[in-house]
Design an enzyme around this catalytic site. Structure first.
Site, PDB file in Angstrom:
ATOM      1  N   SER A  60      -9.923   3.412 -40.363  1.00 18.18           N
ATOM      2  CA  SER A  60      -8.819   4.111 -39.693  1.00 18.18           C
ATOM      3  C   SER A  60      -7.567   4.035 -40.579  1.00 18.18           C
ATOM      4  O   SER A  60      -6.848   5.019 -40.745  1.00 18.18           O
ATOM      5  CB  SER A  60      -8.511   3.465 -38.334  1.00 18.18           C
ATOM      6  OG  SER A  60      -9.576   3.640 -37.434  1.00 18.18           O
ATOM      7  N   ALA A 154     -10.558   8.213 -36.135  1.00 15.86           N
ATOM      8  CA  ALA A 154      -9.790   7.000 -36.401  1.00 15.86           C
ATOM      9  C   ALA A 154      -9.034   6.576 -35.149  1.00 15.86           C
ATOM     10  O   ALA A 154      -8.637   7.418 -34.340  1.00 15.86           O
ATOM     11  CB  ALA A 154      -8.800   7.266 -37.534  1.00 15.86           C
ATOM     12  N   LYS A 155      -8.840   5.273 -35.001  1.00 12.74           N
ATOM     13  CA  LYS A 155      -8.059   4.761 -33.864  1.00 12.74           C
ATOM     14  C   LYS A 155      -6.611   4.638 -34.308  1.00 12.74           C
ATOM     15  O   LYS A 155      -6.145   3.560 -34.710  1.00 12.74           O
ATOM     16  CB  LYS A 155      -8.600   3.396 -33.422  1.00 12.74           C
ATOM     17  CG  LYS A 155      -9.711   3.513 -32.387  1.00 12.74           C
ATOM     18  CD  LYS A 155     -10.177   2.177 -31.860  1.00 12.74           C
ATOM     19  CE  LYS A 155      -9.314   1.619 -30.752  1.00 12.74           C
ATOM     20  NZ  LYS A 155      -9.457   2.311 -29.462  1.00 12.74           N
ATOM     21  N   ILE A 156      -5.914   5.770 -34.256  1.00 17.61           N
ATOM     22  CA  ILE A 156      -4.539   5.852 -34.741  1.00 17.61           C
ATOM     23  C   ILE A 156      -3.582   5.795 -33.549  1.00 17.61           C
ATOM     24  O   ILE A 156      -3.788   6.509 -32.553  1.00 17.61           O
ATOM     25  CB  ILE A 156      -4.329   7.168 -35.527  1.00 17.61           C
ATOM     26  CG1 ILE A 156      -5.283   7.198 -36.730  1.00 17.61           C
ATOM     27  CG2 ILE A 156      -2.880   7.310 -35.973  1.00 17.61           C
ATOM     28  CD1 ILE A 156      -5.325   8.523 -37.466  1.00 17.61           C
ATOM     29  N   TYR A 160      -2.980   8.294 -29.303  1.00 20.56           N
ATOM     30  CA  TYR A 160      -3.244   7.847 -27.937  1.00 20.56           C
ATOM     31  C   TYR A 160      -2.248   8.384 -26.906  1.00 20.56           C
ATOM     32  O   TYR A 160      -2.330   8.043 -25.721  1.00 20.56           O
ATOM     33  CB  TYR A 160      -3.380   6.320 -27.891  1.00 20.56           C
ATOM     34  CG  TYR A 160      -4.795   5.958 -28.309  1.00 20.56           C
ATOM     35  CD1 TYR A 160      -5.787   5.777 -27.361  1.00 20.56           C
ATOM     36  CD2 TYR A 160      -5.158   5.923 -29.647  1.00 20.56           C
ATOM     37  CE1 TYR A 160      -7.098   5.530 -27.732  1.00 20.56           C
ATOM     38  CE2 TYR A 160      -6.460   5.682 -30.033  1.00 20.56           C
ATOM     39  CZ  TYR A 160      -7.423   5.483 -29.068  1.00 20.56           C
ATOM     40  OH  TYR A 160      -8.731   5.254 -29.442  1.00 20.56           O
TER      41      TYR A 160
END
Ligand code: PMP
Length: 312
Positions: A60, A154-156, A160
């Site tokens: 990420s 990706a956990k950006i 969120y």
């Protein structure tokens, strides 16, 4: 929460601070993970798929052009240290890679990259009753941003926003969780979970090519389903798009995620799914999942990183 790991040191939680001018706070360029550890019957504990989560954290970060300033070994040790320091067996870990700043530098600047790792106790994310009886979900008007307008693998942090607003709206309307469609109208995933449906012995989840985060719990469930297909009475396991119609007439629906674990869905927008309660296949998969994370079921060795064997 008593201590947070910040750039190599354990800091009391109330002293673990960043600048109000932190670049990540303004623009959302930061990445994070959500990881769980589980206590075993003998009092020891293991973090589930720690290496895979830290690998996704690194990927990420690389997708955002951020170089994580610590190697994997250091981060593994840091995660275990934070759990131990906070006296946790069943715990939730939150590593965060962020850019702090002391000046209003603007978009084009790339301030130093930092890492913080927090840990806290965390029970059933969608409620204990949700795990056994199933939850009520809402198909949100919010969409999962398309592959062309987001970096969905990706956990950006900034990505969120949509998930957060969809979740808040669903809760304010009396639902437990929201499902997001993609631009083509397929049901992509929950706000922090992947989605599965079961119909006539066929289990299905959105493909990795959809704008979903391909979750590690999703991968774990696919592994369990493939390994135990016969026992579970599964005729097929598919990764394919799911329409709203398919969702509504599914025999079973469930969500998977590190936080949500394996949570049955009993109702979609007021319509019961199947018999309106947790399904048989769902509960069998949930049982196998909990056996694996708690060290009772067989799983690839690298999935469980033990800690806390001697301290009690
Ligand atoms: N989708 C999204 C958007 C998520 O944030 C998460 C949680 N990380 C998941 C799916 C599930 O991923 P995992 O099983 O790796 O927790």
């Amino acid at each position: 929460m008593t201590s947070i790991w910040m750039d190599g040191e354990l800091v009391p939680a109330d002293e673990a601070r960043v600048s109000v001018l932190a670049h990540t706070l303004h623009y959302g360029v930061g990445v994070f993970e959500g990881i769980r550890s589980y206590e075993r019957a003998d009092g020891s504990a293991a973090v589930f798929r720690l290496d895979d989560h830290l690998r996704r954290l690194d990927e990420s970060a690389r997708i955002c052009g951020l170089a994580v300033p610590f190697d994997r070994k250091t981060l593994v040790a840091a995660c275990l240290e934070v759990l131990e320091e906070n006296g946790l067996r069943d715990g939730y870990l939150r590593p965060l890679v962020y850019q702090d700043d002391a000046s209003l530098g603007g978009l084009g600047t790339s301030p130093p990259v930092h890492v913080a790792i927090a840990a806290s106790p965390w029970g059933a994310y969608l409620g204990e009753e949700g795990l056994t009886k199933g939850i009520r979900v809402h198909v949100s008007g919010y969409r999962r941003p398309s592959l062309g307008s987001s970096l969905s693998k990706a956990k950006i942090c900034g990505q969120y926003v949509i998930s957060t607003l969809a979740k808040r709206l669903a809760l304010s309307q009396g639902f437990d969780e929201a499902l997001l469609t993609d631009d083509a109208g397929y049901i992509a995933e929950g706000t922090g979970e992947n989605l599965f449906i079961v119909k006539d012995g066929v289990i299905k989840t959105a493909p990795a090519s959809a704008p979903i985060l391909p979750g590690l719990t999703r991968a774990t469930i696919l592994h369990i389903a493939r390994r135990g297909a016969e026992e579970l009475g599964l005729a097929d396991i598919r990764e394919d798009n799911i329409t709203r119609g398919e969702l509504l007439v599914a025999d079973e629906v469930f969500l998977t995620g590190t936080a949500a674990e394996v949570t049955p869905v009993r109702e979609v927008d007021g319509q019961p799914i199947g018999r309106g309660k947790a399904g048989q296949v769902t509960m069998a998969l949930q049982k196998a999942f909990f056996e694996i994370v708690r060290g009772e079921g067989s799983a690839p060795a690298h999935w469980r990183t033990s800690f806390g064997a001697l301290v009690r």
